[in-house]
Design a protein around this motif. Structure first.
Motif, PDB file in Angstrom:
ATOM      1  N   SER A 302       0.828  -1.210   0.000  1.00 16.12           N
ATOM      2  CA  SER A 302       0.000   0.000   0.000  1.00 16.12           C
ATOM      3  C   SER A 302       0.859   1.256   0.000  1.00 16.12           C
ATOM      4  CB  SER A 302      -0.932   0.001   1.215  1.00 16.12           C
ATOM      5  OG  SER A 302      -1.811  -1.106   1.167  1.00 16.12           O
ATOM      6  N   ALA A 303       2.009   1.180   0.658  1.00 15.16           N
ATOM      7  CA  ALA A 303       2.926   2.326   0.705  1.00 15.16           C
ATOM      8  C   ALA A 303       3.805   2.421  -0.535  1.00 15.16           C
ATOM      9  CB  ALA A 303       3.798   2.242   1.951  1.00 15.16           C
ATOM     10  N   GLN A 304       3.609   1.479  -1.481  1.00 17.92           N
ATOM     11  CA  GLN A 304       4.314   1.496  -2.757  1.00 17.92           C
ATOM     12  C   GLN A 304       5.831   1.378  -2.608  1.00 17.92           C
ATOM     13  OE1 GLN A 304       1.785   5.055  -4.156  1.00 17.92           O
ATOM     14  NE2 GLN A 304       2.460   4.067  -6.011  1.00 17.92           N
ATOM     15  N   CYS A 305       6.253   0.348  -1.887  1.00 26.34           N
ATOM     16  CA  CYS A 305       7.684   0.037  -1.823  1.00 26.34           C
ATOM     17  C   CYS A 305       8.061  -0.695  -3.099  1.00 26.34           C
ATOM     18  CB  CYS A 305       7.978  -0.836  -0.596  1.00 26.34           C
ATOM     19  SG  CYS A 305       9.724  -1.279  -0.434  1.00 26.34           S
ATOM     20  N   TYR A 306       9.185  -0.313  -3.691  1.00 22.50           N
ATOM     21  CA  TYR A 306       9.587  -0.894  -4.968  1.00 22.50           C
ATOM     22  C   TYR A 306      10.868  -1.730  -4.879  1.00 22.50           C
ATOM     23  CZ  TYR A 306       6.207   2.329  -6.987  1.00 22.50           C
ATOM     24  OH  TYR A 306       5.045   3.001  -7.301  1.00 22.50           O
ATOM     25  N   ASN A 307      11.427  -1.870  -3.683  1.00 21.59           N
ATOM     26  CA  ASN A 307      12.696  -2.572  -3.528  1.00 21.59           C
ATOM     27  C   ASN A 307      12.587  -3.621  -2.427  1.00 21.59           C
ATOM     28  OD1 ASN A 307      14.336  -0.648  -5.309  1.00 21.59           O
ATOM     29  ND2 ASN A 307      13.491   0.741  -3.791  1.00 21.59           N
ATOM     30  N   PHE A 308      12.977  -4.844  -2.752  1.00 22.92           N
ATOM     31  CA  PHE A 308      12.881  -5.937  -1.791  1.00 22.92           C
ATOM     32  C   PHE A 308      14.183  -6.727  -1.771  1.00 22.92           C
ATOM     33  CE2 PHE A 308       8.649  -4.873  -3.124  1.00 22.92           C
ATOM     34  CZ  PHE A 308       7.876  -4.983  -1.979  1.00 22.92           C
ATOM     35  N   VAL A 309      14.629  -7.056  -0.555  1.00 23.65           N
ATOM     36  CA  VAL A 309      15.765  -7.942  -0.362  1.00 23.65           C
ATOM     37  C   VAL A 309      15.257  -9.174   0.372  1.00 23.65           C
ATOM     38  CG1 VAL A 309      18.030  -8.260   0.705  1.00 23.65           C
ATOM     39  CG2 VAL A 309      17.414  -6.030  -0.269  1.00 23.65           C
ATOM     40  N   CYS A 310      15.354 -10.333  -0.254  1.00 27.06           N
ATOM     41  CA  CYS A 310      14.870 -11.580   0.342  1.00 27.06           C
ATOM     42  C   CYS A 310      16.063 -12.457   0.677  1.00 27.06           C
ATOM     43  CB  CYS A 310      13.943 -12.316  -0.614  1.00 27.06           C
ATOM     44  SG  CYS A 310      12.468 -11.380  -1.039  1.00 27.06           S
ATOM     45  N   VAL A 311      16.214 -12.749   1.953  1.00 24.56           N
ATOM     46  CA  VAL A 311      17.347 -13.535   2.428  1.00 24.56           C
ATOM     47  C   VAL A 311      16.865 -14.935   2.794  1.00 24.56           C
ATOM     48  CG1 VAL A 311      19.281 -13.631   4.043  1.00 24.56           C
ATOM     49  CG2 VAL A 311      18.315 -11.415   3.377  1.00 24.56           C
ATOM     50  N   ASN A 312      17.543 -15.957   2.228  1.00 23.38           N
ATOM     51  CA  ASN A 312      17.122 -17.330   2.460  1.00 23.38           C
ATOM     52  C   ASN A 312      18.342 -18.234   2.426  1.00 23.38           C
ATOM     53  OD1 ASN A 312      15.669 -19.897   2.307  1.00 23.38           O
ATOM     54  ND2 ASN A 312      13.906 -18.647   1.726  1.00 23.38           N
ATOM     55  N   ASP A 313      18.283 -19.348   3.150  1.00 26.07           N
ATOM     56  CA  ASP A 313      19.398 -20.298   3.117  1.00 26.07           C
ATOM     57  C   ASP A 313      19.033 -21.573   2.372  1.00 26.07           C
ATOM     58  OD1 ASP A 313      17.664 -21.445   4.924  1.00 26.07           O
ATOM     59  OD2 ASP A 313      19.233 -22.078   6.316  1.00 26.07           O
ATOM     60  N   LYS A 314      17.866 -21.532   1.708  1.00 23.50           N
ATOM     61  CA  LYS A 314      17.436 -22.708   0.967  1.00 23.50           C
ATOM     62  C   LYS A 314      18.055 -22.702  -0.426  1.00 23.50           C
ATOM     63  CE  LYS A 314      13.009 -23.100   3.367  1.00 23.50           C
ATOM     64  NZ  LYS A 314      11.535 -23.115   3.221  1.00 23.50           N
ATOM     65  N   LYS A 315      18.456 -23.866  -0.874  1.00 21.00           N
ATOM     66  CA  LYS A 315      19.087 -23.959  -2.183  1.00 21.00           C
ATOM     67  C   LYS A 315      18.083 -23.659  -3.293  1.00 21.00           C
ATOM     68  CE  LYS A 315      22.062 -26.909  -4.992  1.00 21.00           C
ATOM     69  NZ  LYS A 315      22.734 -28.219  -5.111  1.00 21.00           N
ATOM     70  N   TYR A 316      16.863 -24.157  -3.107  1.00 22.15           N
ATOM     71  CA  TYR A 316      15.833 -23.953  -4.136  1.00 22.15           C
ATOM     72  C   TYR A 316      14.730 -23.063  -3.559  1.00 22.15           C
ATOM     73  CZ  TYR A 316      18.283 -27.907  -6.194  1.00 22.15           C
ATOM     74  OH  TYR A 316      19.254 -28.720  -6.701  1.00 22.15           O
ATOM     75  N   ALA A 317      14.904 -21.773  -3.688  1.00 24.77           N
ATOM     76  CA  ALA A 317      13.965 -20.823  -3.077  1.00 24.77           C
ATOM     77  C   ALA A 317      13.085 -20.123  -4.104  1.00 24.77           C
ATOM     78  CB  ALA A 317      14.741 -19.782  -2.270  1.00 24.77           C
ATOM     79  N   ILE A 318      13.173 -20.533  -5.371  1.00 28.37           N
ATOM     80  CA  ILE A 318      12.429 -19.826  -6.416  1.00 28.37           C
ATOM     81  C   ILE A 318      10.927 -19.973  -6.228  1.00 28.37           C
ATOM     82  CG2 ILE A 318      11.888 -19.842  -8.887  1.00 28.37           C
ATOM     83  CD1 ILE A 318      14.759 -20.070  -9.500  1.00 28.37           C
ATOM     84  N   GLU A 319      10.488 -21.157  -5.758  1.00 24.04           N
ATOM     85  CA  GLU A 319       9.043 -21.350  -5.549  1.00 24.04           C
ATOM     86  C   GLU A 319       8.493 -20.333  -4.564  1.00 24.04           C
ATOM     87  OE1 GLU A 319      11.258 -23.728  -5.598  1.00 24.04           O
ATOM     88  OE2 GLU A 319      10.654 -24.882  -7.379  1.00 24.04           O
ATOM     89  N   GLU A 320       9.216 -20.109  -3.463  1.00 23.33           N
ATOM     90  CA  GLU A 320       8.769 -19.123  -2.472  1.00 23.33           C
ATOM     91  C   GLU A 320       8.867 -17.714  -3.047  1.00 23.33           C
ATOM     92  OE1 GLU A 320      10.871 -19.710   1.156  1.00 23.33           O
ATOM     93  OE2 GLU A 320       9.677 -21.459   1.723  1.00 23.33           O
ATOM     94  N   THR A 321       9.898 -17.445  -3.837  1.00 25.28           N
ATOM     95  CA  THR A 321      10.039 -16.137  -4.458  1.00 25.28           C
ATOM     96  C   THR A 321       8.907 -15.897  -5.458  1.00 25.28           C
ATOM     97  OG1 THR A 321      12.444 -16.365  -4.262  1.00 25.28           O
ATOM     98  CG2 THR A 321      11.618 -14.614  -5.678  1.00 25.28           C
ATOM     99  N   GLN A 322       8.507 -16.948  -6.161  1.00 25.80           N
ATOM    100  CA  GLN A 322       7.397 -16.838  -7.091  1.00 25.80           C
ATOM    101  C   GLN A 322       6.125 -16.397  -6.369  1.00 25.80           C
ATOM    102  OE1 GLN A 322       7.294 -17.390 -10.699  1.00 25.80           O
ATOM    103  NE2 GLN A 322       5.442 -16.228 -10.195  1.00 25.80           N
ATOM    104  N   HIS A 323       5.964 -16.875  -5.126  1.00 22.13           N
ATOM    105  CA  HIS A 323       4.802 -16.464  -4.330  1.00 22.13           C
ATOM    106  C   HIS A 323       4.821 -14.953  -4.092  1.00 22.13           C
ATOM    107  CE1 HIS A 323       1.567 -16.743  -1.434  1.00 22.13           C
ATOM    108  NE2 HIS A 323       2.312 -16.167  -0.510  1.00 22.13           N
ATOM    109  N   LEU A 324       5.996 -14.410  -3.800  1.00 22.39           N
ATOM    110  CA  LEU A 324       6.137 -12.967  -3.606  1.00 22.39           C
ATOM    111  C   LEU A 324       5.854 -12.217  -4.912  1.00 22.39           C
ATOM    112  CD1 LEU A 324       6.961 -10.448  -2.016  1.00 22.39           C
ATOM    113  CD2 LEU A 324       9.344 -11.008  -2.494  1.00 22.39           C
ATOM    114  N   VAL A 325       6.357 -12.729  -6.022  1.00 25.02           N
ATOM    115  CA  VAL A 325       6.115 -12.107  -7.331  1.00 25.02           C
ATOM    116  C   VAL A 325       4.624 -12.082  -7.637  1.00 25.02           C
ATOM    117  CG1 VAL A 325       6.420 -12.420  -9.817  1.00 25.02           C
ATOM    118  CG2 VAL A 325       8.383 -12.630  -8.293  1.00 25.02           C
ATOM    119  N   ASP A 326       3.933 -13.192  -7.346  1.00 26.41           N
ATOM    120  CA  ASP A 326       2.486 -13.252  -7.577  1.00 26.41           C
ATOM    121  C   ASP A 326       1.757 -12.197  -6.754  1.00 26.41           C
ATOM    122  OD1 ASP A 326       2.888 -15.359  -9.291  1.00 26.41           O
ATOM    123  OD2 ASP A 326       2.388 -16.909  -7.825  1.00 26.41           O
ATOM    124  N   MET A 327       2.194 -12.021  -5.514  1.00 26.22           N
ATOM    125  CA  MET A 327       1.575 -11.010  -4.655  1.00 26.22           C
ATOM    126  C   MET A 327       1.832  -9.605  -5.185  1.00 26.22           C
ATOM    127  SD  MET A 327       1.974 -12.129  -0.720  1.00 26.22           S
ATOM    128  CE  MET A 327       1.052 -10.675  -0.305  1.00 26.22           C
TER     129      MET A 327
END
Length: 386
Positions: A302-327
């Motif tokens: 709602s505040a229109q943030c345009y920059n995100f840093v996602c920190v993860n230790d999982k080797k295959y994190a694209i599925e979770e990142t895809q969830h963020l992209v969908d949102m």
């Protein structure tokens, strides 16, 4: 430019609202062969930013862009290239008022459109070369127009207005404190402004510039004047294009959201990011599983943030990142400006190994190419952390 805090509290619920964007100007004061509305700013035509500003507001039903006949195909190609929705392109007239009148006619006269659009209760008129318009001021003029019949944004005069005599010498000056500059957006009950245009003279259509005056002159509707923010300025000269580009760049770097997993090591890295960045920009940081991120990010979107840093230790994190992209897509956040998404993958093993498999690297690159089409720029960073 941060959105006003009132933008979510004053939505014109239950009111059908449309927008007319006159964009038929030749850009003579700008200089150069390209009309200012089609000049590139950060690689995107200026008019595209204005359309996006309207398009991301859910309660606006239709966006009518009125361009000169020779630029109809150019505008249609912009709509296709940037995936604009709810937009109808209309041929303009030889003057501003005639173009606006043509834009209004698509709701009342079928010959100017392939199909008659649903007539709105309220119509907003806004310049195509004023891209920095927020939902808050749009809501305010719409609500005021609903009550008074017409409303328009105003700003204090910057310079004193003077009148010259026939001999070129000073005749008199106006008391600046008593006067205001008429700005855009303006909003009207559709029936009032359409009736005004139907009744106005050829002289008004050819030489007039003020829509509020037409509503007063022909419909006796005294517009409510709404104090607008400083961002309503109009791109007129070449220097304004540089200023617009600077504002867009500044908007993209105002705030960053750091998202980390709940694991201790990952959360610690997120904390370090927060501490390093907070003295330079606004930082929102929280630890949560990306699969459960929905409620936490609503206020950020709602505040229109345009920059995100996602920190993860999982080797295959694209599925979770895809969830963020969908949102992000559902929130319409990438519609106006590109979103930057930095994926930080931690290697918390004791071994010094910055290797990543070719299969995984190819997968990440493919993912980045796909989401770039959606105006989301993905970058990856592999980091060893002990």
């Amino acid at each position: 430019m941060e959105p006003s805090s009132g933008s979510r509290d004053a939505r014109p619920a239950g009111t059908l609202v449309a927008v007319v964007l006159p964009a038929g100007g030749s850009g003579e004061r700008l200089g150069g062969a390209t009309p200012k509305q089609f000049c590139a700013v950060q690689g995107r035509p200026l008019i595209s930013y204005t359309v996006r500003a309207m398009e991301r507001i859910s309660w606006i039903s239709d966006i009518i862009v009125v361009v000169s006949p020779e630029n109809v195909e150019t505008m249609k190609s912009i709509i296709e290239k940037y995936s604009h929705k709810r937009v109808t392109v209309v041929k303009g007239g030889i003057t501003r008022h005639r173009s606006i009148f043509n834009g209004l006619k698509v709701f009342a006269e079928s010959e100017l459109s392939n199909h008659l659009l649903q007539k709105p209760e309220i119509v907003i008129i806004h310049d195509a070369v004023r891209p920095f318009v927020e939902e808050d001021i749009l809501s305010k003029v719409v609500m005021a127009a609903k009550e008074y019949g017409a409303a328009g944004a105003i700003r204090p005069l910057v310079s004193t207005v003077i009148a010259s005599a026939a001999d070129g010498c000073l005749d008199h000056s106006l008391e600046r404190a008593r006067y205001r500059a008429s700005e855009m957006p303006q909003a009207f009950l559709f029936d009032i402004i359409y009736k005004a245009y139907q009744q106005c003279t050829d002289y008004d259509l050819d030489y007039g510039t003020e829509c509020l005056h037409l509503a007063l002159k022909y419909c006796e509707t005294n517009a409510k004047l709404v104090e607008g923010p400083a961002d309503l300025w109009k791109v007129t000269y070449k220097r304004d294009l540089y200023a617009a580009e600077s504002i867009i760049k500044d908007n993209l770097s105002q705030e960053v959201c750091v998202i980390t997993d709940v694991k201790e090591a990952v959360a610690q890295v997120g904390f370090h990011f927060h501490e390093s960045l907070k003295s330079q920009i606004k930082v929102e940081a929280f630890s949560v599983s990306l699969s459960k991120i929905d409620s936490h990010l609503q206020s950020i979107f709602s505040a229109q943030c345009y920059n995100f840093v996602c920190v993860n230790d999982k080797k295959y994190a694209i599925e979770e990142t895809q969830h963020l992209v969908d949102m992000l897509e559902k929130s319409n956040t990438p519609l106006l400006n590109p979103v930057v998404l930095i994926l930080v993958q931690l290697d918390i093993s004791e071994k010094v190994s910055f290797n990543i498999g070719m299969e995984e690297l190819t997968r990440i690159k493919k993912f980045a190419r796909e989401v770039k089409k959606k105006n989301i720029l993905v970058y990856g960073l592999l980091m060893q952390y002990k």
